[in-house]
Write a protein that holds these residues in place. Sequence first.
Motif: not given
Ligand code: HEC
Length: 130
Positions: A33-35, A64-66, A71-73, A76-78, A81-83, A89-92
């Motif tokens: 939905s975001c990526h 680990a940081h994700g 910031r906007g992230m 656990k991707g919101g 309960d995500l392990t 795996e999702a990031l991979n």
């Molecule tokens: C609500 C929107 C949203 C969802 C859902 C989301 N992300 Fe993100 N993600 C972002 C945004 C926005 C950034 C950029 C953050 C920034 O640099 O300001 C980001 C950045 C990242 C980064 C880079 C982090 C860093 O250290 O700069 C990773 C890794 C990541 N997302 C993984 C994931 C994974 C895996 C999932 C699903 C399990 C997920 N994201 C779901 C919005 C989302």
Amino acid sequence: MNPLAICLLAGITWATVPAWASGEGTYKAVCASCHGQAFPKAPQLGNKTQWAPLIREGQVTLTAHGYVGVRGMPAKGGQADLTLEAFAEALNHMVNQSGGNWKTPDAKTLQAMQAEVAKRQKSKASKAGG
Ligand code: HEC
């Protein structure tokens, strides 16, 4: 041996494999939905330019940081309960579609990720409290 073979040997069906076993499934359910939809600042699946500097941070650090959120992230991707395994795996999946070649973390790598998650959570908490 691949996970499917292990499941077959164990006598369980593919359908009982937990959803997190598929990085692509988790990606689609939680991250796309975001990526995958040009959410502001979210690095997009398949965009090598956006992912290259992130991939260079390394699997342990970036996962680990994700997972903790940055910031906007959302953490656990919101999905609360995500392990860590499922997140990894999702990031991979995203990384491997975007110029990288990461593997399922082994026990040692997972441990390092968990340690980095704990460290990060602690520093976040102290910032929020201070
Ligand atoms: C609500 C929107 C949203 C969802 C859902 C989301 N992300 Fe993100 N993600 C972002 C945004 C926005 C950034 C950029 C953050 C920034 O640099 O300001 C980001 C950045 C990242 C980064 C880079 C982090 C860093 O250290 O700069 C990773 C890794 C990541 N997302 C993984 C994931 C994974 C895996 C999932 C699903 C399990 C997920 N994201 C779901 C919005 C989302």
